[in-house]
Design an enzyme around this catalytic site. Structure first.
Site, short mmCIF file in Angstrom:
data_model
loop_
_atom_site.label_atom_id
_atom_site.label_comp_id
_atom_site.label_asym_id
_atom_site.label_seq_id
_atom_site.Cartn_x
_atom_site.Cartn_y
_atom_site.Cartn_z
CE1 TYR A 10 -11.49 1.79 5.36
CE2 TYR A 10 -12.38 2.49 7.47
CZ TYR A 10 -11.32 2.40 6.59
OH TYR A 10 -10.08 2.92 6.94
CB ALA A 11 -17.42 -0.54 10.09
CB SER A 15 -10.04 2.12 10.68
OG SER A 15 -10.92 3.22 10.83
CE LYS A 67 -9.41 -0.48 7.46
NZ LYS A 67 -8.01 -0.73 7.03
CG ASP A 126 -5.49 -6.16 -7.86
OD1 ASP A 126 -5.67 -6.43 -6.65
OD2 ASP A 126 -6.39 -5.77 -8.61
N GLY A 131 0.83 -1.20 0.00
CA GLY A 131 0.00 0.00 0.00
C GLY A 131 0.86 1.25 0.00
CB ALA A 132 2.61 2.97 -2.65
N GLY A 133 0.06 4.40 -0.36
CA GLY A 133 -0.76 5.59 -0.20
C GLY A 133 -0.13 6.54 0.81
#
Ligand SMILES: NC(=O)c1ccc[n+]([C@@H]2O[C@H](COP(=O)([O-])OP(=O)(O)OC[C@H]3O[C@@H](n4cnc5c(N)ncnc54)[C@H](O)[C@@H]3O)[C@@H](O)[C@H]2O)c1
Length: 266
Positions: A171-172, A158, A175, A79, A30-32
């Site tokens: 998303y929740a 998160s 996580k 990916d 992850g290169a964010g």
């Protein structure tokens, strides 16, 4: 060199020594915004790095960046949702870096909408990217690390894995899944010298969140929910990540460390 520069470089050397990450072989998936800041801090600490992302353009920029490619940071376009991708990443890391000590899973996507609007495919996409890639990468890394008798795995969770934020359903869930997955990995691999932990940030401004933060009143509303009164920075995530990867954290495993200015206290 001025006195001030000397003391800064001495302080950096002392910090690098304290972390014990000099020469550590590190994979960052992850290169964010958060992944690249962690990459820079690992390089500051003397680590060797392979950064993996599906965004080839972004990786080319990083190869050309003096702070990453210029300091020996290598990249691999993959990916991670593709079958066999995780094993390929770990194989490539061992070949490129000469071994594997640390894996940081920093891949994630979000789609902020009410649960009733999600199709099965949209749900599956978020779970696949956020949670299933951790299963696959963690398993591939865990195979090697348990065999060699040491290793550190760190995942980005998160505050959404704990709090019930509206419009964060898949998303929740992804996580919350990460929080439990790292605990089982930690328990199964502790006897083989492998630690597995997560860090769980509150809002940090990165490409994942910048559009949402810029929309009418969101930034002010979100800041007002944080006891510290502000959002986090990528460097405030990178420091704890490096600590968990360091020799100082050898007896810490199965934890989710909230980095949120107190967001989960209220
Ligand atoms: N930014 C925040 O406020 C925040 C808060 C809490 C948790 N997090 C978590 O931190 C992690 C990193 O977030 P960020 O803010 O740096 O996000 P970001 O959007 O800046 O970076 C995410 C990176 O993941 C990559 N990616 C997505 N799908 C991929 C795939 N299938 N294979 C390979 N790469 C893929 C993207 O190309 C991107 O470079 C995520 O897990 C995110 O959920 C972020």
């Amino acid at each position: 060199m001025s006195l001030q520069e000397t003391s800064v470089s001495e302080a950096s050397a002392a910090a690098a020594d304290w972390l014990g990450l000099t020469g550590a072989r590190v994979v960052i998936a992850g290169a964010g915004g958060i992944g690249v800041t962690c990459a820079q801090r690992f390089l500051d600490a003397g680590a060797r790095l392979l950064i993996v992302d599906r965004d080839e353009r972004r990786l080319r920029q990083l190869e050309a960046d003096p702070a990453i490619g210029g300091r020996g940071g290598r990249t691999l376009a993959v990916d991670l949702t593709e079958k066999g991708a995780a094993a390929r990443v770990i194989g490539q890391a061992v070949e490129t870096l000469g071994g594997l000590d640390v894996v940081l899973h920093c891949v994630g996507i979000n789609d902020r909408r009410p649960l009733l609007e999600f199709s099965d495919d949209e749900w599956k996409r978020i779970i696949d990217v956020n949670l299933t890639t951790l299963f696959a990468l963690g398993q591939a890394a865990g195979r090697r690390m348990t065999e060699q008798g040491h290793g550190r795995i760190i995942a980005l969770s998160s505050v959404s894995g704990l709090l019930a934020h509206e419009n964060h359903g898949p998303y929740a869930a992804s996580k919350g899944g990460i929080n439990q997955l790292i605990r089982v990995m930690a328990r199964e691999w502790a006897k083989d010298g492998v630690t597995v932990n997560a860090v769980a940030p509150g809002y940090v401004e990165t490409p994942l969140t910048s559009e949402h933060l810029s929309e009418g009143g969101n930034r002010e509303r979100l800041e007002s929910q944080v006891p510290a009164g502000r959002l986090g920075t990528p460097d405030e995530i990178a420091g704890p990540v490096l600590f968990l990867a360091s020799r100082q954290a050898g007896f810490i495993t199965g934890h989710v460390l909230y980095i949120d200015g107190g967001r989960t206290l209220v």
